[in-house]
Design a protein around this motif. Structure first.
Motif, PDB file in Angstrom:
ATOM      1  N   VAL A   1      37.951   4.901  51.218  1.00 21.49           N
ATOM      2  CA  VAL A   1      37.221   5.529  52.322  1.00 21.49           C
ATOM      3  C   VAL A   1      38.030   6.713  52.874  1.00 21.49           C
TER       4      VAL A   1
ATOM      5  N   ALA B   1      39.602   5.167  58.794  1.00 24.60           N
ATOM      6  CA  ALA B   1      39.174   4.346  57.660  1.00 24.60           C
ATOM      7  C   ALA B   1      39.598   2.894  57.847  1.00 24.60           C
TER       8      ALA B   1
ATOM      9  N   VAL C   1      32.007   6.847  57.582  1.00 27.79           N
ATOM     10  CA  VAL C   1      32.658   5.533  57.587  1.00 27.79           C
ATOM     11  C   VAL C   1      31.640   4.425  57.856  1.00 27.79           C
TER      12      VAL C   1
END
Length: 391
Positions: free
Chosen positions: A311, A343, A369
């Motif tokens: 991420v 993240a 996210v």
């Protein structure tokens, strides 16, 4: 522009500062030497506005720098302009205990204008004025006297060029509405805490792999001792003892002073001299580091895990795209540690989730996210697409 040359007497300096104190801004630069000292040795100060410029000799016998230092630190009506001014600001802090304020750094401003993350002074001058800076005097020993005309001209040119560039940058910032982006950065640069060499905090600058409280406690004691020795002798830290030697001593402390003669990186004389005795006293007085002071497992990265790391990589890609779209240095928009913290699930205390950074980048970063944004390829170009509306 009127160039005064080198100012070496208090009266001329006081008159110059009285005139500059009425101006909206001054451009400041310094020349200094620090290779052989702990404290940077101030050798020359250059200052200009849009009408006049001068170099000031702080080494001139009897010269009173107080009017200049008051202008830089006490006069809130005059903006102080630097380029990559960290070391210049540090020098003012060492002399006064405070920093120039308000201030403006053209290197930071260039980030907001899409001119790179750390554009050098020479490139900035070339970009705005089309002038190739004479680099011949860069390696001058500025502490030697007398200075010749070429050296003085070279030094003053730094502020005369910047005094022409600054208004142009300011106009661009006004036109683009990006001036407000820089307020937080400039205040951070002006924070005196950035320039305070606290012996109690000196251990943070030393790399060590151990996380044992007793080892870190010894490192803190040794780093404090070294800082005080270096300050007292006005020598660079590394001239007292190297970082790696200090870390080794923290991990493997000698039982007695005589053992210092066997330590790699130390002179055999330390086995019996006074400085060796003070080192041993520092070790003997060390206590294990408290739980509150122990560093996190990694000061730079939150616990991401494999998925979190992926991420974070996507956020870095988004940052690269957005920085290119709005023509701003990516580093001004966000730092890697902010992206990794986001993240990892952190939502509090992140600059990208407040103010202009949230508007320009943080909102989409958060949406990415939380699964509301994704990447698509259209016409061979990477684009962002909304997968669902924000809740």
């Amino acid at each position: 522009m009127h160039i005064h040359g080198l100012i070496e007497d208090s009266a001329t300096l006081a008159n110059l500062c009285a005139r500059l104190a009425t101006k909206p801004y001054v451009v400041v630069d310094t020349e200094f030497m620090r290779e052989n000292t702990y404290w940077p040795e101030l050798c020359l100060i250059q200052i200009a506005d849009d009408e006049e410029a001068a170099a000031i000799d702080p080494l001139a016998p009897g010269i009173d720098l107080d009017p200049l230092l008051d202008l830089l630190t006490e006069n809130e009506d005059v903006l102080k302009v630097f380029h990559a001014g960290g070391q210049d600001i540090e020098i003012v802090y060492n002399l006064t205990g405070t920093t120039p304020h308000p201030l403006f750094d053209t290197q930071v401003a260039a980030m907001a204008l899409g001119q790179g993350e750390q554009i050098g002074y020479s490139n900035l001058v070339d970009t705005y004025l089309g002038i190739q800076v004479d680099k011949g005097a860069r390696f001058t020993d500025w502490s030697r006297r007398p200075l010749d005309t070429r050296q003085i001209d070279y030094a003053i040119a730094d502020v005369t060029h910047l005094s022409k560039i600054f208004p142009r940058m300011l106009e661009k910032l006004r036109k683009t509405g990006r001036g407000v982006w820089l307020d937080q950065e400039m205040e951070r640069l002006a924070d005196p805490e950035n320039y305070r060499n606290d012996p109690e905090e000196a251990w943070h600058r030393v790399r060590i792999s151990s996380r044992k409280p007793e080892v870190l406690g010894r490192l803190k004691a040794l780093a404090r001792w070294r800082e005080l020795e270096a300050q007292g002798k006005d020598l660079p830290r590394g001239r007292i003892i190297k970082d790696e030697t200090m870390a080794d001593l923290a991990g493997n402390p000698p039982r007695k002073q005589a053992d210092l003669g066997k330590v790699r990186g130390l002179s055999p004389a330390w086995a019996g001299n006074d400085i060796g005795g003070r080192l041993m006293a520092a070790l003997e007085g060390a206590t294990p580091m408290t739980a509150e002071e122990m560093p996190a497992r990694d000061d730079r990265k939150p616990a991401l895990g494999k998925d979190g790391a992926l991420v974070a990589d996507l956020l870095k890609l988004l940052l690269k795209i957005r920085a290119k779209e709005i023509n701003v240095a990516a580093r001004l928009l966000a730092r890697s540690e902010d992206l990794e913290a986001l993240a990892a699930g952190q939502r509090e205390g992140l600059s990208i989730l407040t103010g202009w950074r949230f508007e320009q980048f943080g909102r989409d970063a958060l949406a990415l996210v939380e699964g509301q944004l994704g990447f698509t390829v259209k016409g061979g170009k990477l684009k962002m697409t909304r997968t669902e509306e924000p809740s």
